[in-house]
Design an enzyme around this catalytic site. Structure first.
Site, PDB file in Angstrom:
ATOM      1  N   ASN A   1      24.433  56.333  13.064  1.00  0.00           N
ATOM      2  CA  ASN A   1      23.173  56.774  12.450  1.00  0.00           C
ATOM      3  C   ASN A   1      23.109  58.281  12.197  1.00  0.00           C
ATOM      4  O   ASN A   1      22.531  58.723  11.210  1.00  0.00           O
ATOM      5  CB  ASN A   1      21.978  56.290  13.282  1.00  0.00           C
ATOM      6  CG  ASN A   1      21.940  56.893  14.649  1.00  0.00           C
ATOM      7  OD1 ASN A   1      22.975  57.065  15.290  1.00  0.00           O
ATOM      8  ND2 ASN A   1      20.761  57.234  15.107  1.00  0.00           N
TER       9      ASN A   1
ATOM     10  N   THR B   1      26.204  47.378  23.800  1.00  0.00           N
ATOM     11  CA  THR B   1      27.543  47.958  23.966  1.00  0.00           C
ATOM     12  C   THR B   1      27.602  48.802  25.242  1.00  0.00           C
ATOM     13  O   THR B   1      28.615  48.787  25.945  1.00  0.00           O
ATOM     14  CB  THR B   1      27.918  48.821  22.739  1.00  0.00           C
ATOM     15  OG1 THR B   1      27.803  48.012  21.576  1.00  0.00           O
ATOM     16  CG2 THR B   1      29.332  49.333  22.835  1.00  0.00           C
TER      17      THR B   1
ATOM     18  N   GLU C   1      23.940  56.693  26.322  1.00  0.00           N
ATOM     19  CA  GLU C   1      22.714  56.950  25.554  1.00  0.00           C
ATOM     20  C   GLU C   1      22.509  55.746  24.645  1.00  0.00           C
ATOM     21  O   GLU C   1      23.341  55.499  23.765  1.00  0.00           O
ATOM     22  CB  GLU C   1      22.860  58.222  24.714  1.00  0.00           C
ATOM     23  CG  GLU C   1      23.117  59.489  25.526  1.00  0.00           C
ATOM     24  CD  GLU C   1      21.968  59.848  26.450  1.00  0.00           C
ATOM     25  OE1 GLU C   1      20.836  59.365  26.231  1.00  0.00           O
ATOM     26  OE2 GLU C   1      22.207  60.603  27.397  1.00  0.00           O
TER      27      GLU C   1
ATOM     28  N   CYS D   1      17.411  56.877  16.929  1.00  0.00           N
ATOM     29  CA  CYS D   1      17.034  56.266  18.213  1.00  0.00           C
ATOM     30  C   CYS D   1      15.682  56.788  18.686  1.00  0.00           C
ATOM     31  O   CYS D   1      15.015  56.151  19.491  1.00  0.00           O
ATOM     32  CB  CYS D   1      18.108  56.559  19.242  1.00  0.00           C
ATOM     33  SG  CYS D   1      18.453  58.324  19.362  1.00  0.00           S
TER      34      CYS D   1
ATOM     35  N   GLU E   1      22.393  64.255  28.638  1.00  0.00           N
ATOM     36  CA  GLU E   1      23.190  65.181  27.841  1.00  0.00           C
ATOM     37  C   GLU E   1      22.372  66.455  27.645  1.00  0.00           C
ATOM     38  O   GLU E   1      21.250  66.556  28.112  1.00  0.00           O
ATOM     39  CB  GLU E   1      23.504  64.545  26.477  1.00  0.00           C
ATOM     40  CG  GLU E   1      24.325  63.267  26.590  1.00  0.00           C
ATOM     41  CD  GLU E   1      24.713  62.698  25.231  1.00  0.00           C
ATOM     42  OE1 GLU E   1      23.945  62.860  24.272  1.00  0.00           O
ATOM     43  OE2 GLU E   1      25.795  62.095  25.150  1.00  0.00           O
TER      44      GLU E   1
HETATM   45  P1  NAD Z   1      27.055  50.154  18.645  1.00  0.00           P
HETATM   46  O1  NAD Z   1      26.804  50.008  20.097  1.00  0.00           O
HETATM   47  O2  NAD Z   1      27.308  48.946  17.844  1.00  0.00           O
HETATM   48  O3  NAD Z   1      28.321  51.108  18.385  1.00  0.00           O
HETATM   49  C1  NAD Z   1      28.381  52.420  18.912  1.00  0.00           C
HETATM   50  C2  NAD Z   1      29.833  52.815  19.086  1.00  0.00           C
HETATM   51  O4  NAD Z   1      30.388  51.994  20.117  1.00  0.00           O
HETATM   52  C3  NAD Z   1      30.692  52.574  17.836  1.00  0.00           C
HETATM   53  O5  NAD Z   1      31.635  53.624  17.719  1.00  0.00           O
HETATM   54  C4  NAD Z   1      31.376  51.266  18.150  1.00  0.00           C
HETATM   55  O6  NAD Z   1      32.592  51.073  17.482  1.00  0.00           O
HETATM   56  C5  NAD Z   1      31.596  51.396  19.652  1.00  0.00           C
HETATM   57  N1  NAD Z   1      31.794  50.121  20.362  1.00  0.00           N
HETATM   58  C6  NAD Z   1      31.344  48.899  20.010  1.00  0.00           C
HETATM   59  N2  NAD Z   1      31.747  47.979  20.924  1.00  0.00           N
HETATM   60  C7  NAD Z   1      32.432  48.649  21.875  1.00  0.00           C
HETATM   61  C8  NAD Z   1      33.070  48.260  23.083  1.00  0.00           C
HETATM   62  N3  NAD Z   1      33.083  46.999  23.503  1.00  0.00           N
HETATM   63  N4  NAD Z   1      33.655  49.210  23.844  1.00  0.00           N
HETATM   64  C9  NAD Z   1      33.630  50.514  23.455  1.00  0.00           C
HETATM   65  N5  NAD Z   1      33.055  50.936  22.310  1.00  0.00           N
HETATM   66  C10 NAD Z   1      32.466  50.020  21.526  1.00  0.00           C
HETATM   67  O7  NAD Z   1      25.830  50.993  18.081  1.00  0.00           O
HETATM   68  P2  NAD Z   1      25.539  51.363  16.568  1.00  0.00           P
HETATM   69  O8  NAD Z   1      25.064  50.139  15.876  1.00  0.00           O
HETATM   70  O9  NAD Z   1      26.688  52.133  16.011  1.00  0.00           O
HETATM   71  O10 NAD Z   1      24.342  52.416  16.721  1.00  0.00           O
HETATM   72  C11 NAD Z   1      22.991  52.051  16.766  1.00  0.00           C
HETATM   73  C12 NAD Z   1      22.480  52.064  18.184  1.00  0.00           C
HETATM   74  O11 NAD Z   1      22.709  53.334  18.769  1.00  0.00           O
HETATM   75  C13 NAD Z   1      20.981  51.823  18.286  1.00  0.00           C
HETATM   76  O12 NAD Z   1      20.731  50.940  19.350  1.00  0.00           O
HETATM   77  C14 NAD Z   1      20.426  53.198  18.612  1.00  0.00           C
HETATM   78  O13 NAD Z   1      19.205  53.208  19.309  1.00  0.00           O
HETATM   79  C15 NAD Z   1      21.522  53.764  19.438  1.00  0.00           C
HETATM   80  N6  NAD Z   1      21.464  55.211  19.479  1.00  0.00           N
HETATM   81  C16 NAD Z   1      21.064  55.813  20.625  1.00  0.00           C
HETATM   82  C17 NAD Z   1      20.969  57.201  20.682  1.00  0.00           C
HETATM   83  C18 NAD Z   1      20.535  57.892  21.949  1.00  0.00           C
HETATM   84  O14 NAD Z   1      20.681  59.091  22.023  1.00  0.00           O
HETATM   85  N7  NAD Z   1      20.016  57.205  22.930  1.00  0.00           N
HETATM   86  C19 NAD Z   1      21.284  57.969  19.557  1.00  0.00           C
HETATM   87  C20 NAD Z   1      21.685  57.316  18.393  1.00  0.00           C
HETATM   88  C21 NAD Z   1      21.774  55.931  18.367  1.00  0.00           C
END
Ligand code: NAD
Length: 487
Positions: free
Chosen positions: A153, A233, A251, A286, A465
């Site tokens: 995002n 994840t 996060e 997020c 962080e």
């Molecule tokens: P996601 O969990 O699908 O993917 C995030 C990252 O994790 C990607 O690089 C993905 O390839 C990797 N990943 C996926 N499966 C994995 C595994 N089994 N082991 C290790 N890595 C793996 O999330 P997304 O769809 O890319 O992002 C959206 C989500 O991120 C939303 O839930 C949003 O709220 C959250 N987000 C949180 C913050 C925060 O600061 N809290 C900031 C931005 C986004």
């Protein structure tokens, strides 16, 4: 795919194709067209990147902090000098308006690098004297090789938010950007070579989560994992690494409330911020407030002013200067958001505006656009109000008093960020102390000071962080106790 730009991994200071020769298609959300191909790496690429990072670790850790900072600052300067091409790439890859990438994403990536370059040179040490007996000091040392995993995002913004403190603290890094938006991390890898970052200090391996991500987090030599992404994840990573006892910073998702009291200053500028807090970056932040709680006394008047502003938001080609919202990041995510809107209707919600896909003409005819959507009439505990949608969808929820606002706001499994609108300082402080969120914004939203702790509570996060918290995470603190000489 012969003519497509082809991305590469950064391993040991070189751009490398994946060992297995497999590739992923990268789509432009505004058009639905494949615009690049990206390595579909596997555990062999992760192993090679780890080996490079481990070889580079001792020399990088023993550099003086100002020399590491100089490397980060060179990278920041180069990034700033290419701001426009990075902004264009970020917009093409993610669907966000290029104006937003130009104003927020890329400048913030530059700021992340500069901030941690400065922080590592000014961070305080700790010592504890024991009268007449000894002096203790805390020795904080780099961990070695650390893993950084980031989502789609805010691609470069969050990628640099992780690698900058990790590198500044003297670690070498194995990073995996999202496979959905890999372009700017690849471009940053090219700049890292140009900036003269020593080979192996920063390694970037592209690919799928269950393949590269899992191989990275479970690699026995990776000492810490900083992850930003979905709660699902995050849980998988916690489970996969549970017996390895490595440091984890997670996060994750949110279901954030924006709470508007009748005594709030609802100037036009504040109303704009409240609208932005729901729909910025298509609601794919997020920290976006997806539950808008409004005190009953002002509810109807607020609703009509709010809806007027939401209806004026322009969904359009991300390249157009006047687009407020661009495309959702992927076809799968578009389907998910549309399904959430359907479910909200099934749960009894009334769609006050939006609720549909937006069909544009011309080059964006096949893009994944959704109208900013506002829904009312749902109970606070229905799935729409409990589960993260991560799209341009806001629900309106009326409340009577502080106690009810608190119960609704705290009544989800998430706890990332809340925003509070009131001109009563006592109320603001009372509420802030009771809101179960890692961040509480009072009369503002998304106002970020990089020195502050950042992270969620409950299912939104584990660890913090930002500022010194990030430097602490990326170092091991050890106690050295020196006895006083006998008098
Ligand atoms: P996601 O969990 O699908 O993917 C995030 C990252 O994790 C990607 O690089 C993905 O390839 C990797 N990943 C996926 N499966 C994995 C595994 N089994 N082991 C290790 N890595 C793996 O999330 P997304 O769809 O890319 O992002 C959206 C989500 O991120 C939303 O839930 C949003 O709220 C959250 N987000 C949180 C913050 C925060 O600061 N809290 C900031 C931005 C986004």
């Amino acid at each position: 795919m012969p003519d497509l730009p082809t991305l590469a991994n950064l391993i040991d200071g070189r751009l490398e194709a994946p060992v297995g020769g497999r590739w992923l298609e990268v789509h432009e959300p505004a058009t639905g067209v494949v615009h690049a191909r990206c390595p579909r790496s596997d555990e062999r690429d992760v192993a090679a990147a780890f080996d490079a990072a481990q070889r580079a670790a001792p020399a990088w850790a023993s550099l003086a902090a100002h020399d590491r900072a100089a490397c980060l600052n060179r990278l920041a300067d180069l990034l700033e000098s290419r701001l426009e091409s990075f902004a264009q790439a970020e917009s093409r890859d993610s669907g966000k308006p290029v104006a937003l990438a130009r104003r927020v994403d890329i400048p913030r990536a530059v700021a992340n690098l500069r901030f941690f370059a400065a922080a590592i040179q000014t961070v305080d040490g700790e010592s504890h004297a024991m009268a007449d007996q000894a002096i203790n000091y805390t020795l904080r040392q780099a961990l070695g090789v650390v893993g950084c995993i980031s989502p789609w995002n805010l691609p470069l913004y969050l990628f640099t938010w992780k690698i900058a403190p990790a590198l500044a603290a003297g670690n070498t890094v194995l990073a995996k950007p999202s496979e959905i938006t890999p372009l700017t991390a690849f471009m940053l890898g090219e700049l890292a070579i140009e900036a003269g970052l020593p080979a192996g200090v920063l390694n970037i391996v592209h690919g799928l989560g269950p393949e590269v991500g899992e191989a990275l987090v479970t690699h026995p030599g990776i000492k810490a994992v900083s992850f930003t992404g979905s709660t699902r994840t995050g849980a998988a990573i916690a489970q996969a690494t549970a017996t390895q006892f490595k440091k984890l910073s997670l996060e994750m998702g949110g279901k954030n409330p924006a709470i508007v009291f009748a005594d709030a200053d609802l100037s036009d500028a504040n109303m704009d911020t409240i609208v932005r807090s729901g729909f910025s970056n298509q609601g794919e932040i997020c920290l976006c407030g997806s539950r808008l709680l409004v005190q009953r006394d002002i509810h109807d008047e607020f609703r009509s002013r709010y809806l007027e502003k939401v209806k004026a938001l322009r969904v359009g080609d991300p390249e157009a200067a006047d687009s407020d919202l661009g495309a959702l990041v992927s076809s799968a995510h578009f389907d998910k958001v549309m399904a959430c809107i359907r479910r909200a209707r099934e749960e009894g919600g009334q769609v006050l505006t939006g609720g549909d896909a937006v069909h544009l003409q011309g080059r964006c005819a096949n893009g994944w656009f959704v109208a900013p959507t506002v829904i009312e009439g749902l109970s606070a505990d229905c799935r729409t109000n409990q589960e993260e949608i991560f799209g341009p969808v806001v629900t309106l929820i009326p409340f009577t008093d502080e106690a009810e606002a608190l119960a609704i706001a705290n009544g989800t499994d998430y706890g990332l960020a809340a925003s509070l609108w009131t001109s009563n300082l006592d109320r603001a402080q009372r509420m802030a102390a009771r809101l179960e969120f890692g961040i509480v914004w009072i009369n503002c939203w998304m106002l970020r000071d990089l020195r502050t702790p950042f992270g969620g509570v409950k299912n939104s996060g584990l660890g913090r962080e930002g500022g010194n918290e990030a430097l602490r995470f990326f170092t091991e603190a050890r106690n050295i106790c020196i006895a006083n000489a006998n008098p």
